[in-house]
Design a protein around this motif. Sequence first.
Motif, PDB file in Angstrom:
ATOM      1  N   ASP A   1       0.846  -1.202   0.000  1.00  0.00           N
ATOM      2  CA  ASP A   1       0.000   0.000   0.000  1.00  0.00           C
ATOM      3  C   ASP A   1       0.878   1.248   0.000  1.00  0.00           C
ATOM      4  OD1 ASP A   1      -2.184   1.653   0.088  1.00  0.00           O
ATOM      5  OD2 ASP A   1      -2.430   1.506   2.266  1.00  0.00           O
ATOM      6  N   TRP A   2       1.607   1.429  -1.092  1.00  0.00           N
ATOM      7  CA  TRP A   2       2.473   2.595  -1.243  1.00  0.00           C
ATOM      8  C   TRP A   2       1.941   3.476  -2.361  1.00  0.00           C
ATOM      9  CZ3 TRP A   2       7.225  -1.036  -2.147  1.00  0.00           C
ATOM     10  CH2 TRP A   2       7.546  -1.688  -0.955  1.00  0.00           C
ATOM     11  N   LYS A   3       2.285   4.753  -2.293  1.00  0.00           N
ATOM     12  CA  LYS A   3       1.926   5.690  -3.359  1.00  0.00           C
ATOM     13  C   LYS A   3       3.098   6.624  -3.625  1.00  0.00           C
ATOM     14  CE  LYS A   3      -3.093   5.888  -2.554  1.00  0.00           C
ATOM     15  NZ  LYS A   3      -4.239   6.782  -2.233  1.00  0.00           N
ATOM     16  N   THR A   4       3.222   7.030  -4.864  1.00  0.00           N
ATOM     17  CA  THR A   4       4.237   8.003  -5.224  1.00  0.00           C
ATOM     18  C   THR A   4       3.565   9.196  -5.884  1.00  0.00           C
ATOM     19  OG1 THR A   4       6.376   8.311  -6.324  1.00  0.00           O
ATOM     20  CG2 THR A   4       4.716   7.073  -7.534  1.00  0.00           C
ATOM     21  N   GLY A   5       4.344  10.226  -6.115  1.00  0.00           N
ATOM     22  CA  GLY A   5       3.801  11.442  -6.731  1.00  0.00           C
ATOM     23  C   GLY A   5       3.836  12.600  -5.762  1.00  0.00           C
ATOM     24  N   ILE A   6       3.650  13.783  -6.283  1.00  0.00           N
ATOM     25  CA  ILE A   6       3.585  15.006  -5.484  1.00  0.00           C
ATOM     26  C   ILE A   6       2.245  15.665  -5.737  1.00  0.00           C
ATOM     27  CG2 ILE A   6       4.644  17.226  -4.982  1.00  0.00           C
ATOM     28  CD1 ILE A   6       6.474  14.965  -4.324  1.00  0.00           C
TER      29      ILE A   6
ATOM     30  N   VAL B   1      16.817   8.883  -6.364  1.00  0.00           N
ATOM     31  CA  VAL B   1      16.091   7.618  -6.264  1.00  0.00           C
ATOM     32  C   VAL B   1      15.901   7.244  -4.805  1.00  0.00           C
ATOM     33  CG1 VAL B   1      16.148   5.139  -6.786  1.00  0.00           C
ATOM     34  CG2 VAL B   1      16.931   6.785  -8.493  1.00  0.00           C
ATOM     35  N   ALA B   2      16.994   7.302  -4.044  1.00  0.00           N
ATOM     36  CA  ALA B   2      16.998   6.748  -2.689  1.00  0.00           C
ATOM     37  C   ALA B   2      16.122   7.518  -1.708  1.00  0.00           C
ATOM     38  CB  ALA B   2      18.429   6.689  -2.167  1.00  0.00           C
ATOM     39  N   LYS B   3      16.214   8.849  -1.721  1.00  0.00           N
ATOM     40  CA  LYS B   3      15.539   9.622  -0.675  1.00  0.00           C
ATOM     41  C   LYS B   3      14.008   9.575  -0.796  1.00  0.00           C
ATOM     42  CE  LYS B   3      19.475  10.822   1.100  1.00  0.00           C
ATOM     43  NZ  LYS B   3      19.974  10.142   2.329  1.00  0.00           N
ATOM     44  N   PRO B   4      13.422   9.915  -1.952  1.00  0.00           N
ATOM     45  CA  PRO B   4      11.959   9.835  -2.044  1.00  0.00           C
ATOM     46  C   PRO B   4      11.435   8.411  -1.870  1.00  0.00           C
ATOM     47  CG  PRO B   4      12.859  11.157  -3.829  1.00  0.00           C
ATOM     48  CD  PRO B   4      14.014  10.487  -3.181  1.00  0.00           C
ATOM     49  N   LEU B   5      12.126   7.441  -2.476  1.00  0.00           N
ATOM     50  CA  LEU B   5      11.675   6.054  -2.358  1.00  0.00           C
ATOM     51  C   LEU B   5      11.756   5.572  -0.915  1.00  0.00           C
ATOM     52  CD1 LEU B   5      10.738   3.418  -3.687  1.00  0.00           C
ATOM     53  CD2 LEU B   5      13.147   2.891  -4.143  1.00  0.00           C
ATOM     54  N   GLY B   6      12.839   5.917  -0.229  1.00  0.00           N
ATOM     55  CA  GLY B   6      12.971   5.511   1.167  1.00  0.00           C
ATOM     56  C   GLY B   6      11.869   6.065   2.036  1.00  0.00           C
ATOM     57  N   LEU B   7      11.492   7.328   1.789  1.00  0.00           N
ATOM     58  CA  LEU B   7      10.384   7.914   2.550  1.00  0.00           C
ATOM     59  C   LEU B   7       9.069   7.233   2.218  1.00  0.00           C
ATOM     60  CD1 LEU B   7      11.337  11.695   2.231  1.00  0.00           C
ATOM     61  CD2 LEU B   7      11.488  10.286   4.295  1.00  0.00           C
ATOM     62  N   THR B   8       8.896   6.842   0.945  1.00  0.00           N
ATOM     63  CA  THR B   8       7.651   6.202   0.519  1.00  0.00           C
ATOM     64  C   THR B   8       7.456   4.841   1.175  1.00  0.00           C
ATOM     65  OG1 THR B   8       7.657   7.353  -1.609  1.00  0.00           O
ATOM     66  CG2 THR B   8       6.400   5.300  -1.491  1.00  0.00           C
ATOM     67  N   ILE B   9       8.522   4.039   1.232  1.00  0.00           N
ATOM     68  CA  ILE B   9       8.387   2.656   1.701  1.00  0.00           C
ATOM     69  C   ILE B   9       8.935   2.451   3.106  1.00  0.00           C
ATOM     70  CG2 ILE B   9       8.570   1.909  -0.704  1.00  0.00           C
ATOM     71  CD1 ILE B   9      11.332   0.782  -0.051  1.00  0.00           C
ATOM     72  N   ASN B  10       9.425   3.528   3.746  1.00  0.00           N
ATOM     73  CA  ASN B  10       9.956   3.462   5.104  1.00  0.00           C
ATOM     74  C   ASN B  10      11.105   2.456   5.205  1.00  0.00           C
ATOM     75  OD1 ASN B  10      10.155   4.179   7.819  1.00  0.00           O
ATOM     76  ND2 ASN B  10       8.746   2.553   8.458  1.00  0.00           N
ATOM     77  N   ALA B  11      12.092   2.623   4.343  1.00  0.00           N
ATOM     78  CA  ALA B  11      13.265   1.753   4.350  1.00  0.00           C
ATOM     79  C   ALA B  11      14.477   2.557   3.907  1.00  0.00           C
ATOM     80  CB  ALA B  11      13.049   0.550   3.436  1.00  0.00           C
ATOM     81  N   HIS B  12      15.665   2.026   4.199  1.00  0.00           N
ATOM     82  CA  HIS B  12      16.905   2.640   3.739  1.00  0.00           C
ATOM     83  C   HIS B  12      17.240   2.077   2.359  1.00  0.00           C
ATOM     84  CE1 HIS B  12      17.766   4.511   7.624  1.00  0.00           C
ATOM     85  NE2 HIS B  12      17.409   3.376   8.198  1.00  0.00           N
TER      86      HIS B  12
END
Length: 764
Positions: free
Chosen positions: A75-80, A233-244
């Motif tokens: 249950d993840w979402k991306t976009g601004i 890639v890393a920073k927005p994706l990490g915030l989205t999925i709560n992972a490093h």
Amino acid sequence: MSEYRHIGKVRRRQDGPGIVTGKALYSDDIKIQNALYMKVLRSPYPHAEIVSIDTSKAEALPGVKSVMTYKNAPDWKTGIPACRPVIGKKVRFTGDTVATVAAVSNDIAEAALDLIEVEYKQLTPVYDVEDAIKDGAPEVYSADDHIESKGYHYDHNCLPPGSWFEGDDPPFYKIQEGDPEKGFEECDVVVEGKVSYDKPTFPGAPEAPFIAARWEDEGHVTVWASSQGPNMVAKPLGLTINAHIFTITPNVGGSYGNKDALSYNAMLTVAAAKVAGAPIRYYMTKEEQMLVYERRLSNKFIGKIGMTKDGMVKAIKGDWLVSTGISSELTQGQVAEGLGELNLVLNKTPNWDVVSKVVVSNLPPVGIARGFGGQELKSCALHLLTRAMKKLDLDPVEVFKKNFCSPGEEYYWRTGHKYRNPMMDYGPCFDAAAEKFGWSRRWKGWTTPSRVEGNKRYGVGFSLHSSGDPQSDETFAYVRIENDQVMVHCVTPECGNGQRLGVVKVAAEILNVPMERVTLVPCNNGNNPADFGLAGSRGTITGGAAVGRAAEAAKQKLFEEAAKKMGCKPEELDTKDLVVFKKDDPSVSLPWIAICPLYYSISGTGGLEGDFNHNNCVMNFVEVEVDTDTGLVKLSDLLSASDVGQVVNPLELKMQFEGGLGSAGMDTAQLEEHILDPRIGRMMTHNMIDYKWRTFNELPPFNTEILESKFSTAHPFKAIGIGEITGAAGPAAVLMAVENALGGIEINEYPVTPDVILKALGKA
């Protein structure tokens, strides 16, 4: 000729031999143990709800390891703001993700897609940005999607404004100051109308996007990405999925800004790896890249502009309707920068009321691309401005020169605050470029072609583009001196523009060593400090500044160590070719290995706190040939100009200028466009034949005018760079030239393809 050893000199790229011999590794060359291959089942409809989906036959196919649908996707979402799910029960454009298959080979995964059975309930689509904001228009998202940001709510298919650029600042999506209505009253001419740049264009590189992902544990993911910025890639994706996220970026090939964050592809692949419990690799086909991958934004500007007879713009008012397809990767950031870019060009205008709306529709999503919003807005707004210049019979080069941001003037930038141009004076560049192009000789006025040869009519045009990003955002670097080499740590990928060569030159110049003694470590966010990435034309100043400061710090430590052994003060020393010596007596010297023996390092760190107080600028002069029988428009001559400060890489600078023609740059004025079939909502130009590219044998004569004024920037050798902006002014210049070639006939849309020309001539 440069006074430096390496800076400004042609030097062989260290990665060059590997690239030209095929030895260089790109993302798809990377071998990942036990990795599965992913293929995507895509929606045949532009707007529909999935009534049922049966994946049992696909899952039973030998070699298939997992199938992901909306039922089991994270249950993840991306976009601004976050609006696009990994996979949704509703599909929103033709090509939207319905399911993914992970298998032991691409062929098996492809075969499994045909075994998935889906029942759809079709919904009414909406494509045009003006139609989408009308009362009663089909809603791309519903209230149940809870799309909001900082108190702003989704309404009439308009996404809430704002992006992560703002921090705690209010969303920057409009410029409102002064009194436009009073300003119009003071003008000698007021023009109004609508200009459309609303046919989506494809900015993609020849190499399609690639993502691979492997979960190391519940909180750590390794991602391989064909991205021009590992941290993007890393920073927005990490915030989205709560992972490093540990991002590895091998050679990218081309990117043109379009493979910066790879946000949806990265999220989808990481999700599939989680569902499969195994590493996943996903390499888009060229058809997928052109059909469904993020493209440039498209837009319309509806407004009016007022000017006095001395050529000063006194008021501008309008609605900027921005089409972002089904989602925004960073469209609100593009809007913020686009407003700032227009404010730089019309900087002396005291009265503004320009308001943007970011509008979703059932078109493919919009992503990051070179030019970053300002190209589209200025292509429309500045073309409307030509109507006022024509009525007052004013030379456009002189008008733009008068209105452009001068040293000491303030301008808006992406935070919504104003910044001050401290010393960047591009006035001499206007003059030098106009003279080299022969503008005064070629320009015959607004209704007269520069020349006529039978059915061929020629016209000239001019426009410009400026950005406040060249010294933006924080950047960090480490430099290690060892006994026989220099190691540079700075997140600088190779994405076609020679930026790695540029930072290596800086380190080599400061430490006064041969280029081959300097190594830039592989591009990832594990072995390198944080960096915003190669975005916003910032790499030259920011990477050069951080590496330069780190090299200076390492050199100082080297001298301190050497001074102890040589019985002198550090300030008495200098270095060349891995030897430290006394300035007043070079015969007193020590090799680096005596100061820094085996298994010993001397390290320096450097950083830059970015600012928006330095703007770059590019000017495009063009001549076009218009065939009045066929409507075909050709570029017959062009000149691009800029003041780049100190040139760092001469050959790469030349290629950057020439590359601005394509990658959805200048060529969007008369060649490039995606054609939509509204009956099925599908882009018909999803291949390299139907999408019209300029081939190499069609390149026009190309000239440049490069000034090196050495303005004071953070770069250790006073470089500014040129980056993404080279072709961004081109569309407006081309459309101006076409109208002049046709004797002043007005055209208010891009691109000016033959059918548009023939229609304007009354022949279609």
